[in-house]
Motif scaffolding. Structure first.
Motif, PDB file in Angstrom:
ATOM      1  N   LEU A  84      98.231  17.723 -38.512  1.00  0.00           N
ATOM      2  CA  LEU A  84      97.220  18.730 -38.804  1.00  0.00           C
ATOM      3  C   LEU A  84      96.942  18.773 -40.297  1.00  0.00           C
ATOM      4  O   LEU A  84      97.852  18.653 -41.110  1.00  0.00           O
ATOM      5  N   THR A  85      95.683  18.986 -40.642  1.00  0.00           N
ATOM      6  CA  THR A  85      95.335  19.228 -42.039  1.00  0.00           C
ATOM      7  C   THR A  85      95.628  20.688 -42.373  1.00  0.00           C
ATOM      8  O   THR A  85      95.715  21.529 -41.473  1.00  0.00           O
ATOM      9  N   PRO A  86      95.774  21.037 -43.655  1.00  0.00           N
ATOM     10  CA  PRO A  86      95.971  22.450 -44.025  1.00  0.00           C
ATOM     11  C   PRO A  86      94.849  23.339 -43.509  1.00  0.00           C
ATOM     12  O   PRO A  86      95.094  24.485 -43.102  1.00  0.00           O
ATOM     13  N   GLU A  87      93.617  22.831 -43.520  1.00  0.00           N
ATOM     14  CA  GLU A  87      92.481  23.614 -43.038  1.00  0.00           C
ATOM     15  C   GLU A  87      92.602  23.897 -41.545  1.00  0.00           C
ATOM     16  O   GLU A  87      92.296  25.005 -41.086  1.00  0.00           O
ATOM     17  N   LEU A  88      93.054  22.909 -40.794  1.00  0.00           N
ATOM     18  CA  LEU A  88      93.219  23.098 -39.352  1.00  0.00           C
ATOM     19  C   LEU A  88      94.378  24.045 -39.060  1.00  0.00           C
ATOM     20  O   LEU A  88      94.308  24.858 -38.129  1.00  0.00           O
ATOM     21  N   GLN A  89      95.446  23.956 -39.830  1.00  0.00           N
ATOM     22  CA  GLN A  89      96.563  24.885 -39.666  1.00  0.00           C
ATOM     23  C   GLN A  89      96.086  26.329 -39.789  1.00  0.00           C
ATOM     24  O   GLN A  89      96.397  27.178 -38.942  1.00  0.00           O
ATOM     25  N   LYS A  90      95.303  26.600 -40.833  1.00  0.00           N
ATOM     26  CA  LYS A  90      94.801  27.953 -41.060  1.00  0.00           C
ATOM     27  C   LYS A  90      93.858  28.383 -39.943  1.00  0.00           C
ATOM     28  O   LYS A  90      93.880  29.546 -39.501  1.00  0.00           O
ATOM     29  N   GLU A  91      93.026  27.458 -39.483  1.00  0.00           N
ATOM     30  CA  GLU A  91      92.081  27.793 -38.427  1.00  0.00           C
ATOM     31  C   GLU A  91      92.810  28.132 -37.126  1.00  0.00           C
ATOM     32  O   GLU A  91      92.431  29.070 -36.410  1.00  0.00           O
ATOM     33  N   ILE A  92      93.854  27.383 -36.814  1.00  0.00           N
ATOM     34  CA  ILE A  92      94.626  27.668 -35.596  1.00  0.00           C
ATOM     35  C   ILE A  92      95.282  29.039 -35.678  1.00  0.00           C
ATOM     36  O   ILE A  92      95.216  29.837 -34.737  1.00  0.00           O
ATOM     37  N   LEU A  93      95.908  29.331 -36.811  1.00  0.00           N
ATOM     38  CA  LEU A  93      96.548  30.639 -36.977  1.00  0.00           C
ATOM     39  C   LEU A  93      95.533  31.769 -36.874  1.00  0.00           C
ATOM     40  O   LEU A  93      95.795  32.797 -36.230  1.00  0.00           O
ATOM     41  N   ARG A 129      93.635  19.963 -26.836  1.00  0.00           N
ATOM     42  CA  ARG A 129      95.039  19.867 -27.218  1.00  0.00           C
ATOM     43  C   ARG A 129      95.724  21.237 -27.367  1.00  0.00           C
ATOM     44  O   ARG A 129      96.933  21.313 -27.365  1.00  0.00           O
ATOM     45  N   LEU A 130      94.945  22.307 -27.506  1.00  0.00           N
ATOM     46  CA  LEU A 130      95.494  23.651 -27.714  1.00  0.00           C
ATOM     47  C   LEU A 130      95.089  24.515 -26.527  1.00  0.00           C
ATOM     48  O   LEU A 130      93.907  24.637 -26.213  1.00  0.00           O
ATOM     49  N   PHE A 131      96.079  25.111 -25.843  1.00  0.00           N
ATOM     50  CA  PHE A 131      95.739  25.862 -24.639  1.00  0.00           C
ATOM     51  C   PHE A 131      96.796  26.923 -24.347  1.00  0.00           C
ATOM     52  O   PHE A 131      97.942  26.824 -24.795  1.00  0.00           O
ATOM     53  N   ARG A 132      96.383  27.908 -23.582  1.00  0.00           N
ATOM     54  CA  ARG A 132      97.315  28.933 -23.113  1.00  0.00           C
ATOM     55  C   ARG A 132      98.229  28.330 -22.059  1.00  0.00           C
ATOM     56  O   ARG A 132      97.760  27.670 -21.125  1.00  0.00           O
ATOM     57  N   LYS A 133      99.520  28.581 -22.186  1.00  0.00           N
ATOM     58  CA  LYS A 133     100.473  27.976 -21.244  1.00  0.00           C
ATOM     59  C   LYS A 133     100.216  28.404 -19.809  1.00  0.00           C
ATOM     60  O   LYS A 133     100.378  27.606 -18.877  1.00  0.00           O
ATOM     61  N   ASP A 134      99.801  29.647 -19.607  1.00  0.00           N
ATOM     62  CA  ASP A 134      99.586  30.136 -18.244  1.00  0.00           C
ATOM     63  C   ASP A 134      98.229  29.731 -17.666  1.00  0.00           C
ATOM     64  O   ASP A 134      97.922  30.048 -16.518  1.00  0.00           O
ATOM     65  N   LYS A 135      97.426  29.001 -18.460  1.00  0.00           N
ATOM     66  CA  LYS A 135      96.104  28.599 -17.990  1.00  0.00           C
ATOM     67  C   LYS A 135      95.902  27.082 -17.984  1.00  0.00           C
ATOM     68  O   LYS A 135      94.877  26.599 -17.485  1.00  0.00           O
ATOM     69  N   GLY A 136      96.850  26.320 -18.549  1.00  0.00           N
ATOM     70  CA  GLY A 136      96.642  24.886 -18.677  1.00  0.00           C
ATOM     71  C   GLY A 136      97.794  24.057 -18.130  1.00  0.00           C
ATOM     72  O   GLY A 136      98.934  24.517 -18.081  1.00  0.00           O
ATOM     73  N   TRP A 137      97.487  22.835 -17.745  1.00  0.00           N
ATOM     74  CA  TRP A 137      98.506  21.935 -17.216  1.00  0.00           C
ATOM     75  C   TRP A 137      97.992  20.494 -17.328  1.00  0.00           C
ATOM     76  O   TRP A 137      96.790  20.245 -17.425  1.00  0.00           O
ATOM     77  N   PHE A 138      98.922  19.544 -17.304  1.00  0.00           N
ATOM     78  CA  PHE A 138      98.573  18.131 -17.307  1.00  0.00           C
ATOM     79  C   PHE A 138      98.362  17.643 -15.884  1.00  0.00           C
ATOM     80  O   PHE A 138      99.009  18.120 -14.944  1.00  0.00           O
ATOM     81  N   ASP A 139      97.469  16.662 -15.739  1.00  0.00           N
ATOM     82  CA  ASP A 139      97.292  16.039 -14.430  1.00  0.00           C
ATOM     83  C   ASP A 139      98.462  15.092 -14.158  1.00  0.00           C
ATOM     84  O   ASP A 139      99.431  15.056 -14.924  1.00  0.00           O
ATOM     85  N   SER A 140      98.381  14.314 -13.107  1.00  0.00           N
ATOM     86  CA  SER A 140      99.518  13.474 -12.703  1.00  0.00           C
ATOM     87  C   SER A 140      99.352  12.008 -13.106  1.00  0.00           C
ATOM     88  O   SER A 140     100.116  11.152 -12.650  1.00  0.00           O
ATOM     89  N   ARG A 141      98.393  11.697 -13.965  1.00  0.00           N
ATOM     90  CA  ARG A 141      98.164  10.303 -14.338  1.00  0.00           C
ATOM     91  C   ARG A 141      99.323   9.756 -15.170  1.00  0.00           C
ATOM     92  O   ARG A 141      99.924  10.477 -15.972  1.00  0.00           O
ATOM     93  N   GLY A 154      86.868  26.321 -25.961  1.00  0.00           N
ATOM     94  CA  GLY A 154      86.105  26.276 -27.197  1.00  0.00           C
ATOM     95  C   GLY A 154      86.443  25.024 -27.989  1.00  0.00           C
ATOM     96  O   GLY A 154      87.234  24.186 -27.556  1.00  0.00           O
ATOM     97  N   THR A 155      85.851  24.892 -29.175  1.00  0.00           N
ATOM     98  CA  THR A 155      86.104  23.749 -30.046  1.00  0.00           C
ATOM     99  C   THR A 155      86.348  24.247 -31.467  1.00  0.00           C
ATOM    100  O   THR A 155      85.554  25.039 -31.995  1.00  0.00           O
ATOM    101  N   LEU A 156      87.435  23.805 -32.072  1.00  0.00           N
ATOM    102  CA  LEU A 156      87.737  24.177 -33.456  1.00  0.00           C
ATOM    103  C   LEU A 156      86.903  23.332 -34.412  1.00  0.00           C
ATOM    104  O   LEU A 156      86.454  22.233 -34.081  1.00  0.00           O
ATOM    105  N   ARG A 157      86.707  23.841 -35.632  1.00  0.00           N
ATOM    106  CA  ARG A 157      85.817  23.179 -36.584  1.00  0.00           C
ATOM    107  C   ARG A 157      86.486  22.041 -37.339  1.00  0.00           C
ATOM    108  O   ARG A 157      85.875  21.025 -37.629  1.00  0.00           O
TER     109      ARG A 157
END
Length: 253
Positions: A84-93, A129-141, A154-157
């Motif tokens: 992550l870049t510093p800018e992305l770190q701040k945006e995620i927080l 890549r960023l999701f709520r644990k109770d709302k997201g899951w991986f497929d079986s591929r 949504g999409t982060l900047r």
């Protein structure tokens, strides 16, 4: 909202420190390691004690294993060669500190190949890549796995950085791994080579994939590296179907 970062590893001593440095602001880091024989695990211990050892039997299963053991309400899944870049770190927080109807966020991935940023070949795209644990899951591929989210995305900047391959040898090594998993995936879902599709799958389809990557996805504008990526993408496809053919012979069907 607490954030857990999940990273899967296998002999990633050259990458893992910078990856973990970029996410040490998170509430938790979970590592799932595939029996590394270099210093990967010892480096990881500097950042977390939540390190699990598990043989890789598919990328989706490996990542879901880590997600299942994470405690945070939000999950960020990274590969060891991403950061992550510093800018992305701040945006995620900032994003996680606000109330939102979103259950997941795509992040633009800025990928580098042999030291150069690849702007085309469908390499500069936003991925979930960023999701709520109770709302997201991986497929079986087994490979080329996807995260599914049962709500709005949504999409982060700001982009994350992806340092994919530093050498041709490294790329060839990964091609062997990915094509083997992809062949098993195709065999599992019933795809077979036969006299009707043989020429299409082994010859024409790889050629068309190269043309699509290099010309229609503008890999030609990325110079030598765009050509290599396009050629290796076609090679992966060819090897996948050759290995599928081998599986058919071995299994008698």
């Amino acid at each position: 909202m607490k954030l857990s970062v999940v990273v899967i590893t296998k002999n990633e001593e050259e990458n893992i420190r910078e990856c973990l440095e970029s996410v040490k602001f998170a509430d938790e880091i979970v590592i799932v390691d595939d029996f590394s024989i270099d210093n990967t695990v010892s480096i990881c211990r500097e950042y977390t004690d939540k390190i699990y050892t598990r043989e890789l039997d598919g990328f989706a299963k490996q990542k879901q294993f880590g997600v299942d053991r994470a405690k945070g309400e939000w999950i960020l899944v990274l590969d060891a060669d991403e950061r992550l870049t510093p800018e992305l770190q701040k945006e995620i927080l900032a994003t996680l500190s606000r109330d939102s109807d979103y259950a997941g966020f795509k992040i633009l991935r800025k990928s580098f190949y042999l030291g150069s940023w690849i702007r085309h070949c469908d390499w500069y795209v936003a991925i979930l890549r960023l999701f709520r644990k109770d709302k997201g899951w991986f497929d079986s591929r087994l490979v080329h796995e996807n995260i599914h989210v049962s709500a709005t995305i949504g999409t982060l900047r700001h982009p994350m950085l992806h340092y994919s391959y530093n050498s041709i040898a490294q790329h060839v090594e990964k091609i062997n791994i990915y094509s083997s998993f992809e062949a098993r995936e195709l065999f599992k879902i019933g795809i077979r080579l036969n006299p009707i599709n043989f020429a299409w799958l082994l010859f024409l389809k790889p050629i068309l994939i190269f043309i699509r990557k290099y010309f229609f996805m503008l890999g030609i504008l990325d110079g030598r590296n765009g050509f290599l990526i396009s050629a290796f993408t076609a090679t992966v496809l060819f090897l996948t179907y050759v290995k599928l053919w081998e599986l058919q012979i071995r299994n008698g069907k």
